[in-house]
Design an enzyme around this catalytic site. Structure first.
Site, PDB file in Angstrom:
ATOM      1  N   GLU A  46      32.668  42.393  39.410  1.00 50.46           N
ATOM      2  CA  GLU A  46      33.717  42.350  40.678  1.00 50.46           C
ATOM      3  C   GLU A  46      34.040  43.830  41.117  1.00 50.46           C
ATOM      4  O   GLU A  46      34.533  44.287  42.178  1.00 50.46           O
ATOM      5  CB  GLU A  46      34.903  41.536  40.646  1.00 50.46           C
ATOM      6  CG  GLU A  46      34.652  39.976  40.619  1.00 50.46           C
ATOM      7  CD  GLU A  46      35.978  39.283  40.476  1.00 50.46           C
ATOM      8  OE1 GLU A  46      36.131  38.331  40.931  1.00 50.46           O
ATOM      9  OE2 GLU A  46      36.887  39.755  39.475  1.00 50.46           O
ATOM     10  N   LYS A 123      40.032  33.825  47.556  1.00 49.60           N
ATOM     11  CA  LYS A 123      38.478  34.213  47.450  1.00 49.60           C
ATOM     12  C   LYS A 123      37.898  33.063  47.446  1.00 49.60           C
ATOM     13  O   LYS A 123      37.938  32.168  46.487  1.00 49.60           O
ATOM     14  CB  LYS A 123      38.460  34.732  46.132  1.00 49.60           C
ATOM     15  CG  LYS A 123      39.126  36.062  45.745  1.00 49.60           C
ATOM     16  CD  LYS A 123      39.305  36.706  44.477  1.00 49.60           C
ATOM     17  CE  LYS A 123      38.339  36.872  43.651  1.00 49.60           C
ATOM     18  NZ  LYS A 123      38.366  37.623  42.247  1.00 49.60           N
TER      19      LYS A 123
END
Length: 142
Positions: A46, A123
Site C-alpha cells: 500500500e 477502502k
C-alpha cells in the site's frame, strides 16, 4: 443490486440527529460517495500502489434565520471542498484511514461557518468479502 449499492443505500438512510438549538438554525451540506485514488495504508504493497477511497462528508453550516443565501459567497462550497480533498490526497501517502478522516474533518472545519462535520472514509477494495471498510468520525467546532 450489488453489495456496494446496498451499502450506499444503507448509508443514505442513517438518521441524522438534530445538532443545533432552535435558536441556531443550520443547513446540511454534503459530499456523497466521492471515489478517489489515494496512497493509503500500512502494508508494504500500500506504500506505492494507489487504491480507491470512498469519502463522505456532511457539514452542518450556521445560517442566518429568515435569510436564505443570495450569493455564492454566502454558502459553503462543496466543489471547493472536493478540490481541497484532492489536493490533500496529492500531498502523498497517508498511513491510516483514521488519519485521513481527521485531516478531512479539519478541512471541513476550516470554514468558520461550519458547526459540525461527519466524515466517513472507506477502502472499498481492501477486503474482497466486504463492500467497504473504514472509519467514520464526527467533530464539532470548539
Amino acid at each position: 443490486m450489488t453489495i456496494h449499492d446496498r451499502a450506499r443505500a444503507a448509508w443514505a438512510e442513517i438518521p441524522v440527529p438534530a445538532i443545533t438549538e432552535a435558536s441556531r438554525p443550520a443547513r446540511r451540506v454534503f459530499v456523497r460517495d466521492l471515489l478517489l485514488d489515494a496512497l493509503i495504508g500500512v502494508y508494504p504493497e500500500e506504500l506505492t500502489r494507489a487504491q480507491k477511497v470512498l469519502i463522505n462528508m456532511d457539514l452542518w453550516v450556521a445560517e442566518t434565520p429568515g435569510q436564505p443565501p443570495r450569493s455564492y459567497a454566502e454558502v459553503v462550497c462543496y466543489d471547493n471542498l472536493v478540490q481541497r480533498t484532492k489536493a490533500l490526497l496529492a500531498e502523498g501517502h497517508v498511513g491510516l484511514v483514521e488519519t485521513l478522516a481527521e485531516r478531512l474533518a479539519g478541512l471541513c472545519l476550516d470554514d468558520p461557518r461550519v458547526l459540525r462535520t461527519r466524515v466517513r472514509v472507506e477502502k472499498p477494495d481492501a477486503i474482497a468479502e466486504a463492500a467497504g471498510v473504514g472509519v467514520e468520525i464526527e467533530r464539532r467546532r470548539g
